[in-house]
Design a protein around this motif. Sequence first.
Motif, PDB file in Angstrom:
ATOM      1  N   PRO A  67      -4.827  -3.990  12.783  1.00 22.93           N
ATOM      2  CA  PRO A  67      -4.192  -3.765  11.478  1.00 22.93           C
ATOM      3  C   PRO A  67      -3.924  -5.086  10.789  1.00 22.93           C
ATOM      4  CG  PRO A  67      -2.590  -3.487  13.243  1.00 22.93           C
ATOM      5  CD  PRO A  67      -3.932  -3.647  13.904  1.00 22.93           C
ATOM      6  N   GLY A  68      -3.911  -5.052   9.461  1.00 21.77           N
ATOM      7  CA  GLY A  68      -3.630  -6.262   8.700  1.00 21.77           C
ATOM      8  C   GLY A  68      -4.823  -6.704   7.884  1.00 21.77           C
ATOM      9  N   PRO A  69      -4.651  -7.797   7.129  1.00 21.03           N
ATOM     10  CA  PRO A  69      -5.715  -8.311   6.256  1.00 21.03           C
ATOM     11  C   PRO A  69      -6.754  -9.084   7.066  1.00 21.03           C
ATOM     12  CG  PRO A  69      -3.790  -9.709   6.082  1.00 21.03           C
ATOM     13  CD  PRO A  69      -3.419  -8.593   7.024  1.00 21.03           C
ATOM     14  N   ALA A  70      -7.927  -8.506   7.244  1.00 20.22           N
ATOM     15  CA  ALA A  70      -8.918  -9.055   8.175  1.00 20.22           C
ATOM     16  C   ALA A  70      -9.327 -10.477   7.811  1.00 20.22           C
ATOM     17  CB  ALA A  70     -10.148  -8.148   8.222  1.00 20.22           C
ATOM     18  N   SER A  71      -9.597 -10.743   6.532  1.00 18.10           N
ATOM     19  CA  SER A  71     -10.076 -12.078   6.171  1.00 18.10           C
ATOM     20  C   SER A  71      -8.997 -13.126   6.395  1.00 18.10           C
ATOM     21  CB  SER A  71     -10.550 -12.104   4.711  1.00 18.10           C
ATOM     22  OG  SER A  71      -9.499 -11.785   3.822  1.00 18.10           O
ATOM     23  N   LEU A 233      13.325  -3.800   0.811  1.00 18.92           N
ATOM     24  CA  LEU A 233      12.089  -4.390   0.301  1.00 18.92           C
ATOM     25  C   LEU A 233      11.240  -4.963   1.434  1.00 18.92           C
ATOM     26  CD1 LEU A 233      13.333  -6.257  -2.908  1.00 18.92           C
ATOM     27  CD2 LEU A 233      11.825  -4.270  -2.820  1.00 18.92           C
ATOM     28  N   PHE A 234      11.881  -5.700   2.337  1.00 20.57           N
ATOM     29  CA  PHE A 234      11.134  -6.294   3.448  1.00 20.57           C
ATOM     30  C   PHE A 234      10.507  -5.203   4.312  1.00 20.57           C
ATOM     31  CE2 PHE A 234      10.637  -8.292   7.622  1.00 20.57           C
ATOM     32  CZ  PHE A 234       9.955  -9.454   7.272  1.00 20.57           C
ATOM     33  N   ASP A 235      11.234  -4.124   4.546  1.00 19.98           N
ATOM     34  CA  ASP A 235      10.698  -3.005   5.329  1.00 19.98           C
ATOM     35  C   ASP A 235       9.499  -2.377   4.632  1.00 19.98           C
ATOM     36  OD1 ASP A 235      10.629  -0.873   7.317  1.00 19.98           O
ATOM     37  OD2 ASP A 235      11.527   0.401   5.778  1.00 19.98           O
ATOM     38  N   ALA A 236       9.571  -2.225   3.310  1.00 16.44           N
ATOM     39  CA  ALA A 236       8.454  -1.638   2.573  1.00 16.44           C
ATOM     40  C   ALA A 236       7.208  -2.507   2.671  1.00 16.44           C
ATOM     41  CB  ALA A 236       8.850  -1.433   1.107  1.00 16.44           C
ATOM     42  N   PHE A 237       7.374  -3.810   2.519  1.00 18.84           N
ATOM     43  CA  PHE A 237       6.234  -4.721   2.637  1.00 18.84           C
ATOM     44  C   PHE A 237       5.698  -4.745   4.069  1.00 18.84           C
ATOM     45  CE2 PHE A 237       8.024  -6.856  -1.247  1.00 18.84           C
ATOM     46  CZ  PHE A 237       6.894  -6.710  -2.040  1.00 18.84           C
ATOM     47  N   GLY A 248      -8.220  -4.855   2.673  1.00 20.09           N
ATOM     48  CA  GLY A 248      -7.105  -5.042   1.768  1.00 20.09           C
ATOM     49  C   GLY A 248      -6.895  -3.921   0.779  1.00 20.09           C
ATOM     50  N   HIS A 249      -7.973  -3.295   0.317  1.00 18.63           N
ATOM     51  CA  HIS A 249      -7.820  -2.253  -0.702  1.00 18.63           C
ATOM     52  C   HIS A 249      -7.052  -1.048  -0.177  1.00 18.63           C
ATOM     53  CE1 HIS A 249     -10.326  -4.077  -3.810  1.00 18.63           C
ATOM     54  NE2 HIS A 249     -11.125  -4.488  -2.840  1.00 18.63           N
ATOM     55  N   VAL A 250      -7.064  -0.841   1.138  1.00 18.92           N
ATOM     56  CA  VAL A 250      -6.385   0.320   1.714  1.00 18.92           C
ATOM     57  C   VAL A 250      -4.874   0.196   1.568  1.00 18.92           C
ATOM     58  CG1 VAL A 250      -6.132   1.696   3.822  1.00 18.92           C
ATOM     59  CG2 VAL A 250      -8.285   0.553   3.338  1.00 18.92           C
ATOM     60  N   VAL A 251      -4.364  -1.043   1.399  1.00 14.90           N
ATOM     61  CA  VAL A 251      -2.920  -1.229   1.298  1.00 14.90           C
ATOM     62  C   VAL A 251      -2.373  -0.738  -0.033  1.00 14.90           C
ATOM     63  CG1 VAL A 251      -2.842  -3.544   0.262  1.00 14.90           C
ATOM     64  CG2 VAL A 251      -1.095  -2.874   1.924  1.00 14.90           C
ATOM     65  N   LEU A 252      -3.225  -0.617  -1.038  1.00 22.02           N
ATOM     66  CA  LEU A 252      -2.734  -0.286  -2.378  1.00 22.02           C
ATOM     67  C   LEU A 252      -2.046   1.072  -2.459  1.00 22.02           C
ATOM     68  CD1 LEU A 252      -5.669  -1.897  -4.313  1.00 22.02           C
ATOM     69  CD2 LEU A 252      -3.307  -2.696  -4.231  1.00 22.02           C
ATOM     70  N   PRO A 281      -8.941 -15.121  -7.070  1.00 26.27           N
ATOM     71  CA  PRO A 281      -9.499 -15.404  -5.751  1.00 26.27           C
ATOM     72  C   PRO A 281      -8.458 -15.169  -4.662  1.00 26.27           C
ATOM     73  CG  PRO A 281      -8.885 -17.447  -6.811  1.00 26.27           C
ATOM     74  CD  PRO A 281      -8.661 -16.356  -7.827  1.00 26.27           C
ATOM     75  N   GLY A 282      -8.905 -15.272  -3.417  1.00 22.54           N
ATOM     76  CA  GLY A 282      -7.977 -15.166  -2.305  1.00 22.54           C
ATOM     77  C   GLY A 282      -7.739 -13.745  -1.858  1.00 22.54           C
ATOM     78  N   PRO A 283      -6.839 -13.550  -0.887  1.00 24.35           N
ATOM     79  CA  PRO A 283      -6.622 -12.225  -0.290  1.00 24.35           C
ATOM     80  C   PRO A 283      -5.932 -11.261  -1.245  1.00 24.35           C
ATOM     81  CG  PRO A 283      -5.052 -13.809   0.590  1.00 24.35           C
ATOM     82  CD  PRO A 283      -6.017 -14.595  -0.248  1.00 24.35           C
ATOM     83  N   LEU A 284      -6.351 -10.007  -1.185  1.00 24.70           N
ATOM     84  CA  LEU A 284      -5.753  -8.982  -2.038  1.00 24.70           C
ATOM     85  C   LEU A 284      -4.287  -8.736  -1.672  1.00 24.70           C
ATOM     86  CD1 LEU A 284      -6.354  -6.975  -4.309  1.00 24.70           C
ATOM     87  CD2 LEU A 284      -7.040  -5.317  -2.582  1.00 24.70           C
ATOM     88  N   PHE A 285      -3.904  -9.076  -0.449  1.00 26.38           N
ATOM     89  CA  PHE A 285      -2.517  -8.874  -0.021  1.00 26.38           C
ATOM     90  C   PHE A 285      -1.535  -9.705  -0.843  1.00 26.38           C
ATOM     91  CE2 PHE A 285      -1.856  -6.775   4.322  1.00 26.38           C
ATOM     92  CZ  PHE A 285      -2.905  -5.902   4.135  1.00 26.38           C
TER      93      PHE A 285
END
Length: 404
Positions: A67-71, A233-237, A248-252, A281-285
């Motif tokens: 789980p998490g942002p692979a790149s 907020l921290f729990d939601a993130f 990354g798109h799955v997190v939206l 540029p950069g990670p979608l997260f």
Amino acid sequence: MTVEKIEGSTATSAPAEVLLIFLKLGLTCFGGPVAHIGYFRDEFVVRRKWIDEHAYADLVGLCQFLPGPASSQVGFSIGLMRAGYLGALAAWTGFTLPSAAILVLFAYGAGALGGPVGAGLLHGLKLTAVAIVAQAVWGMARNLCPDRERASIAVAAALIILFSTASIAQIGAIVLGGLAGWWLCRSQAPAPSGHVEILVSRIVGLTTLGIFFVLLAGLPVLRSLSGSSGVALFDAFYRSGALVFGGGHVVLPLLREAFVAPGWLSDDAFLAGYGAAQAVPGPLFTFAAYLGTVVSAEPHGLAGAALGLVGIFLPGILVLLGALPFWDSFRKRTDAQAVMRGVNAAVVGVLGAALYDPLWTTTVYRGKDFGIVLVGFVLLVAWRAPPLVVVAFSAAAGAVMALV
């Protein structure tokens, strides 16, 4: 502790070197996690030779599975292998900071590029991603799918992704690729194994896994007991980052449910930030930086942006640190090598499917678009041009085409 050397690298490399390289990548890596993997391959496998093709593909397969942002996980791992924990932090900071800063500025009202020229320039940047991913698929297929068994596994993985609408399909394709590799690739000669420097002990790995699960289970309890909006907020993130499989798109949708549903921001504001996140540029997260800035609950602004970035990236880093100490010894076993052959082939198939959808289907609309992609691909493959050159060409070409 496992300390094995990547050929051509040194564990004493200055973290500043890692920071500068990843800062450049953070400024030029357009196109989402699949494109980032292509950029990283060109930078660290082809140009700098910090890691070989097989070890890189194994690492990508591991990060795609977690789980998490692979790149971002791949970049964090490369920084860790190159210069230790400070190198890992430098890699994450350099790759994350540019897009996070842009999205914070956007949240404060810095308008996106307007008019046909601005729209064309942004479209040209997206076309860069298509060329980069095409180059990655081409190069990885030649090295990782050289026989009919692995080529078939790659095609099967691509079909699973293309015919399924479930986000778990990516994990399923990789798991089935590993099983197929164990069945079909055991009789092959041992694959060349890259020497990978893992500066994480098993004690640290088990500790980080424990922290991952404690936070996942404990934050909702602390949220309800404290009533603190900061904890909420921290729990939601954190929960959004911990439950994302498949890119990354799955997190939206998870973030939309976590922030729009409680009324912390409007759907229009959410979608505006989503559009901006796809153009940088950069990670979608780093979309979390925008959300943390504009959210109505406290803290917001810069403090909210920092809270969002830490909260959404932390679970992926914790679970990665938990897996890395066991990954290298696992992949050296004969049966494990057969499994990883299948996993690597499946990763090629997953990248190939992503090259078509979402990259091609959402970017290449007409012959002119294909022409820009084709030139970018030839620059990368035949002329071995740096990605930055292709980014500049595609952006300029997109702006010119918009005027024409």
